[in-house]
Design a protein around this motif. Sequence first.
Motif, short mmCIF file in Angstrom:
data_model
loop_
_atom_site.label_atom_id
_atom_site.label_comp_id
_atom_site.label_asym_id
_atom_site.label_seq_id
_atom_site.Cartn_x
_atom_site.Cartn_y
_atom_site.Cartn_z
N VAL A 288 -0.84 1.27 -8.70
CA VAL A 288 -0.21 2.59 -8.56
C VAL A 288 -1.06 3.66 -9.24
CG1 VAL A 288 1.79 3.98 -9.27
CG2 VAL A 288 2.13 1.71 -8.30
N ILE A 289 -1.50 3.39 -10.47
CA ILE A 289 -2.31 4.36 -11.21
C ILE A 289 -3.67 4.54 -10.52
CG2 ILE A 289 -3.46 4.81 -13.41
CD1 ILE A 289 -1.08 3.35 -14.77
N TYR A 290 -4.25 3.43 -10.09
CA TYR A 290 -5.52 3.49 -9.36
C TYR A 290 -5.37 4.36 -8.11
CZ TYR A 290 -9.36 2.11 -6.34
OH TYR A 290 -10.44 2.13 -5.49
N LYS B 98 -3.19 6.68 -7.32
CA LYS B 98 -2.99 8.11 -7.60
C LYS B 98 -4.32 8.80 -7.84
CE LYS B 98 1.45 7.88 -9.97
NZ LYS B 98 2.09 8.14 -11.27
N HIS B 99 -5.16 8.17 -8.63
CA HIS B 99 -6.40 8.81 -9.03
C HIS B 99 -7.50 8.71 -7.97
CE1 HIS B 99 -9.36 10.43 -11.76
NE2 HIS B 99 -10.10 9.34 -11.69
N PHE B 100 -7.72 7.51 -7.46
CA PHE B 100 -8.88 7.28 -6.61
C PHE B 100 -8.58 7.44 -5.11
CE2 PHE B 100 -10.04 5.11 -10.55
CZ PHE B 100 -11.30 5.64 -10.76
N VAL B 101 -7.34 7.31 -4.71
CA VAL B 101 -7.00 7.45 -3.29
C VAL B 101 -6.38 8.82 -3.03
CG1 VAL B 101 -5.67 6.50 -1.36
CG2 VAL B 101 -6.72 4.95 -3.03
N LEU B 102 -5.42 9.22 -3.87
CA LEU B 102 -4.70 10.48 -3.67
C LEU B 102 -5.33 11.65 -4.44
CD1 LEU B 102 -1.08 9.03 -3.82
CD2 LEU B 102 -2.44 9.59 -1.78
N ASN B 103 -6.39 11.36 -5.18
CA ASN B 103 -7.16 12.38 -5.90
C ASN B 103 -6.35 13.21 -6.89
OD1 ASN B 103 -9.67 11.74 -4.62
ND2 ASN B 103 -8.87 12.74 -2.79
N LYS B 104 -5.36 12.59 -7.50
CA LYS B 104 -4.61 13.26 -8.57
C LYS B 104 -5.34 13.01 -9.89
CE LYS B 104 -0.23 12.93 -6.18
NZ LYS B 104 1.13 12.45 -6.19
N SER B 105 -5.33 14.02 -10.74
CA SER B 105 -6.07 13.86 -12.00
C SER B 105 -5.41 12.79 -12.88
CB SER B 105 -6.16 15.18 -12.75
OG SER B 105 -4.89 15.61 -13.15
N LEU B 106 -6.24 12.10 -13.61
CA LEU B 106 -5.79 11.06 -14.52
C LEU B 106 -6.51 11.25 -15.83
CD1 LEU B 106 -4.20 8.44 -15.07
CD2 LEU B 106 -6.11 7.17 -14.05
N LYS C 13 -0.01 5.85 -0.34
CA LYS C 13 0.55 6.94 0.49
C LYS C 13 1.36 7.92 -0.34
CE LYS C 13 0.87 3.70 4.28
NZ LYS C 13 1.64 2.50 4.45
N THR C 14 2.12 7.38 -1.31
CA THR C 14 3.08 8.22 -2.03
C THR C 14 2.76 8.37 -3.53
OG1 THR C 14 4.52 6.37 -2.63
CG2 THR C 14 4.91 7.42 -0.47
N GLY C 15 1.90 7.52 -4.05
CA GLY C 15 1.63 7.53 -5.49
C GLY C 15 2.70 6.80 -6.28
N GLU C 16 3.59 6.13 -5.58
CA GLU C 16 4.67 5.39 -6.24
C GLU C 16 4.77 3.98 -5.68
OE1 GLU C 16 8.28 7.61 -5.85
OE2 GLU C 16 7.61 9.15 -7.26
N CYS C 17 5.26 3.09 -6.52
CA CYS C 17 5.49 1.71 -6.10
C CYS C 17 6.87 1.61 -5.46
CB CYS C 17 5.42 0.79 -7.34
SG CYS C 17 5.57 -0.96 -6.93
N ILE C 18 7.01 0.69 -4.53
CA ILE C 18 8.33 0.49 -3.92
C ILE C 18 9.31 -0.09 -4.93
CG2 ILE C 18 7.48 0.27 -1.56
CD1 ILE C 18 7.88 -2.83 -1.89
N TYR C 19 8.77 -0.78 -5.94
CA TYR C 19 9.61 -1.29 -7.02
C TYR C 19 9.67 -0.24 -8.12
CZ TYR C 19 8.52 -5.73 -4.71
OH TYR C 19 8.37 -6.74 -3.80
N ARG C 20 10.81 -0.09 -8.73
CA ARG C 20 11.00 0.94 -9.76
C ARG C 20 11.03 0.33 -11.16
NH1 ARG C 20 9.59 5.04 -6.74
NH2 ARG C 20 9.76 6.05 -8.76
N ASP C 21 10.61 -0.92 -11.29
CA ASP C 21 10.73 -1.64 -12.56
C ASP C 21 9.62 -1.34 -13.58
OD1 ASP C 21 8.76 -2.89 -11.09
OD2 ASP C 21 9.60 -4.90 -11.25
N MET C 22 8.65 -0.53 -13.21
CA MET C 22 7.56 -0.20 -14.14
C MET C 22 7.35 1.30 -14.31
SD MET C 22 4.50 -3.03 -13.72
CE MET C 22 3.31 -1.89 -14.38
N ARG D 245 0.80 -1.23 0.00
CA ARG D 245 0.00 0.00 0.00
C ARG D 245 0.83 1.28 0.00
NH1 ARG D 245 -5.29 -1.33 3.52
NH2 ARG D 245 -6.26 -0.06 1.93
N ASN D 246 2.10 1.16 -0.34
CA ASN D 246 2.94 2.36 -0.45
C ASN D 246 2.38 3.31 -1.50
OD1 ASN D 246 5.60 3.67 0.34
ND2 ASN D 246 5.76 3.62 -1.90
N CYS D 247 1.84 2.76 -2.58
CA CYS D 247 1.29 3.59 -3.66
C CYS D 247 0.12 4.44 -3.17
CB CYS D 247 0.89 2.74 -4.86
SG CYS D 247 -0.34 1.46 -4.54
#
Length: 180
Positions: free
Chosen positions: A101-103, A105-113, A55-64, A51-53
């Motif tokens: 992560v995309i979900y 950002k948009h639905f939890v952190l309310n960033k526009s998508l 909180k931060t809008g980012e994945c703990i893994y940087r591979d994507m 669930r890091n995404c």
Amino acid sequence: MNIVVLNGSYNKKGTTYKLLEKFINKIDGKKHSIYLINTYDLNINYCIGCRNCEKTGECIYRDMDNLYEIIEKADLVVISSPVYFGSFTSSLKVLIDRLQVIYAKHFVLNKSLKPKKGIFIFTAGRKSEKMLNSMVLQAKYVFLSLNAEFLDCIYQLNTDEVKELDEKVLEKLEEVVKKI
């Protein structure tokens, strides 16, 4: 138009890949930008539900990171997969799980998508219409998470017995391409 294709078909000589190629060839003539992601070529980690995404809008893994950017900028997302036990292939499912992560950002952190459209392409070895309900429901949830309106579905059943693309399927493909 930026089009991203999430392809879960491993078999480049199989029916799913043939159907996807026909689709791409039809839209390619319209001079759209097409980015094909063959999920079986990716070396990405599984989502571990940390669930890091959220909180931060980012994945703990940087591979994507680059894939997230490509998908977020898309105007149309196409998901293509054969049916494996009533679901997507495993490599496609891993990628889909990581779209959290995309979900988030948009639905939890309310960033526009950016709004998108979504098209689903699949094949199934069995001829049961029940596959349609299962697969389309899953695809609709993925599209919802990507802020993509579900446009339509192109599918062929009974590929265990029939290896060539059905004429009705090709007609449906033409109909769907016109919606783009």
